[in-house]
Write a protein that holds these residues in place. Structure first.
Motif, PDB file in Angstrom:
ATOM      1  N   GLY A  53       0.663  -1.229   0.063  1.00 59.55           N
ATOM      2  CA  GLY A  53       0.002   0.156   0.072  1.00 59.55           C
ATOM      3  C   GLY A  53       0.716   1.524  -0.019  1.00 59.55           C
ATOM      4  O   GLY A  53       2.101   1.279   0.184  1.00 59.55           O
ATOM      5  N   ASN A  54       0.110   2.456  -0.154  1.00 64.20           N
ATOM      6  CA  ASN A  54       0.948   3.743   0.076  1.00 64.20           C
ATOM      7  C   ASN A  54       0.950   4.163   1.406  1.00 64.20           C
ATOM      8  O   ASN A  54       0.203   3.786   2.347  1.00 64.20           O
ATOM      9  N   ALA A  55       2.284   4.630   1.662  1.00 67.43           N
ATOM     10  CA  ALA A  55       2.692   4.934   3.187  1.00 67.43           C
ATOM     11  C   ALA A  55       1.905   6.114   3.544  1.00 67.43           C
ATOM     12  O   ALA A  55       2.061   7.369   2.916  1.00 67.43           O
ATOM     13  N   VAL A  56       1.252   6.208   4.617  1.00 64.92           N
ATOM     14  CA  VAL A  56       1.106   7.227   5.567  1.00 64.92           C
ATOM     15  C   VAL A  56       1.962   7.215   6.832  1.00 64.92           C
ATOM     16  O   VAL A  56       1.982   6.294   7.401  1.00 64.92           O
ATOM     17  N   THR A  57       2.860   8.179   7.066  1.00 66.06           N
ATOM     18  CA  THR A  57       3.805   8.119   8.011  1.00 66.06           C
ATOM     19  C   THR A  57       3.515   9.056   9.246  1.00 66.06           C
ATOM     20  O   THR A  57       2.825   9.748   9.198  1.00 66.06           O
ATOM     21  N   VAL A  58       3.886   8.360  10.185  1.00 66.88           N
ATOM     22  CA  VAL A  58       3.724   8.973  11.772  1.00 66.88           C
ATOM     23  C   VAL A  58       5.060   8.777  12.432  1.00 66.88           C
ATOM     24  O   VAL A  58       5.832   8.191  12.664  1.00 66.88           O
ATOM     25  N   PRO A 150       8.795  12.645   6.278  1.00 71.31           N
ATOM     26  CA  PRO A 150       9.857  11.641   5.946  1.00 71.31           C
ATOM     27  C   PRO A 150      10.237  11.035   7.236  1.00 71.31           C
ATOM     28  O   PRO A 150      10.546  11.850   8.182  1.00 71.31           O
ATOM     29  N   ILE A 151      10.239   9.673   7.401  1.00 72.03           N
ATOM     30  CA  ILE A 151      10.693   9.001   8.712  1.00 72.03           C
ATOM     31  C   ILE A 151      11.866   8.030   8.160  1.00 72.03           C
ATOM     32  O   ILE A 151      11.907   7.563   7.046  1.00 72.03           O
ATOM     33  N   PRO A 160       6.280   9.755   2.798  1.00 69.74           N
ATOM     34  CA  PRO A 160       4.710   9.709   2.651  1.00 69.74           C
ATOM     35  C   PRO A 160       4.348   9.342   1.055  1.00 69.74           C
ATOM     36  O   PRO A 160       4.950  10.111   0.081  1.00 69.74           O
ATOM     37  N   GLY A 161       3.677   8.377   0.881  1.00 71.53           N
ATOM     38  CA  GLY A 161       3.175   8.109  -0.773  1.00 71.53           C
ATOM     39  C   GLY A 161       4.132   7.036  -1.306  1.00 71.53           C
ATOM     40  O   GLY A 161       4.012   6.534  -2.167  1.00 71.53           O
ATOM     41  N   ASP A 162       5.349   6.524  -0.676  1.00 71.85           N
ATOM     42  CA  ASP A 162       6.123   5.542  -0.969  1.00 71.85           C
ATOM     43  C   ASP A 162       5.315   4.332  -1.045  1.00 71.85           C
ATOM     44  O   ASP A 162       4.367   4.039  -0.157  1.00 71.85           O
ATOM     45  N   THR A 163       5.805   3.298  -1.665  1.00 68.81           N
ATOM     46  CA  THR A 163       5.146   2.032  -1.809  1.00 68.81           C
ATOM     47  C   THR A 163       5.557   1.045  -0.669  1.00 68.81           C
ATOM     48  O   THR A 163       6.843   0.939  -0.511  1.00 68.81           O
ATOM     49  N   ILE A 164       4.852   0.287   0.278  1.00 73.36           N
ATOM     50  CA  ILE A 164       5.392  -0.509   1.296  1.00 73.36           C
ATOM     51  C   ILE A 164       4.479  -1.991   0.909  1.00 73.36           C
ATOM     52  O   ILE A 164       3.582  -1.927   0.433  1.00 73.36           O
TER      53      ILE A 164
END
Length: 233
Positions: A53-58, A150-151, A160-164
């Motif tokens: 999926g698309n990454a939502v980062t925290v 970015p994390i 954020p938005g990178d593929t996981i």
């Protein structure tokens, strides 16, 4: 650290993400040149989970899950929540209630560089989770952090938005701009592995298929009989 919530991240098409995720973490990792793996410390909360999926980062403070609550609102269909903390933490920051809220929004799973709990419930729900620990230790909701910045996890940058991609082998990040290259390279890798599998099923040895046999003398390896090894006794 800026305490921000970024609301308008770009995402990749889910059909392209599914194409990449279908190859699995190990194949994609090799295809991308052995990059993107978030390390052996992230393990699935229950076996057999597989997703992309698309990454939502925290970015959260340790022992504080306030920013996960904040991030839920930013999640969409096909996202994966990716959480890390400002310093190491194993507290159970994520559990069944979060999974229930995220599943309602179509989220495909969570990757958290801290702890999860309610493992039996997560398994029963079929909600995929990868974590650095399983812990019943609870958390507070007090300290601001950031969402969709970015994390870093396991030495890998996750934007954020990178593929996981995640499965029993762990978790991998593929930069959004590399998604198509990853799909193409993974397809080639899978085809090569299929041919090798067929060869091994017919009895061919890896020593010969990979051209390793001729390298053995160069590495100082020699074949001797058991008698020779025992000094002729």
């Amino acid at each position: 650290m800026r305490n921000v919530i970024v609301t308008d991240i770009e995402r990749a098409d889910l059909d392209r993400i599914d194409a990449l995720a279908g190859y699995g973490v190990a194949t994609v990792h090799e295809a991308l040149g052995r990059t993107g793996y978030l390390g052996p410390g992230l393990r699935p909360a229950w076996p057999g989970a597989r997703t992309g999926g698309n990454a939502v980062t925290v970015l959260s403070w340790p022992g504080d899950n306030l920013m996960i609550h904040v991030a839920v609102e930013q999640c969409r269909e096909g996202d994966i929540l990716v959480v890390t903390t400002t310093s190491p933490s194993t507290d159970g920051m994520f559990g069944e209630l979060f999974a229930t809220a995220l599943r309602h929004r179509g989220v495909r799973g969570v990757v958290i560089n801290a702890g999860v709990r309610d493992v039996a419930e997560l398994r029963a729900m079929g909600f995929p989770a990868w974590s650095a620990a399983v812990s019943a230790q609870g958390t507070v909701k007090a300290t601001p952090g950031a969402v969709n910045v970015p994390i870093t996890i396991g030495g890998q940058l996750v934007r954020p938005g990178d593929t996981i991609v995640a499965d029993d082998d762990g978790v991998l990040v593929c930069p959004r701009q590399d998604l198509e290259r990853g799909i193409e390279a993974s397809a080639a890798r899978a085809a090569k592995e299929a041919a090798t599998r067929e060869a091994f099923e017919k009895g061919e040895l890896g020593l010969d298929r990979y051209g390793l046999r001729e390298r053995l003398p160069e590495l100082g390896l020699t074949y001797v009989t058991a008698r020779e090894y025992d000094g002729g006794r």
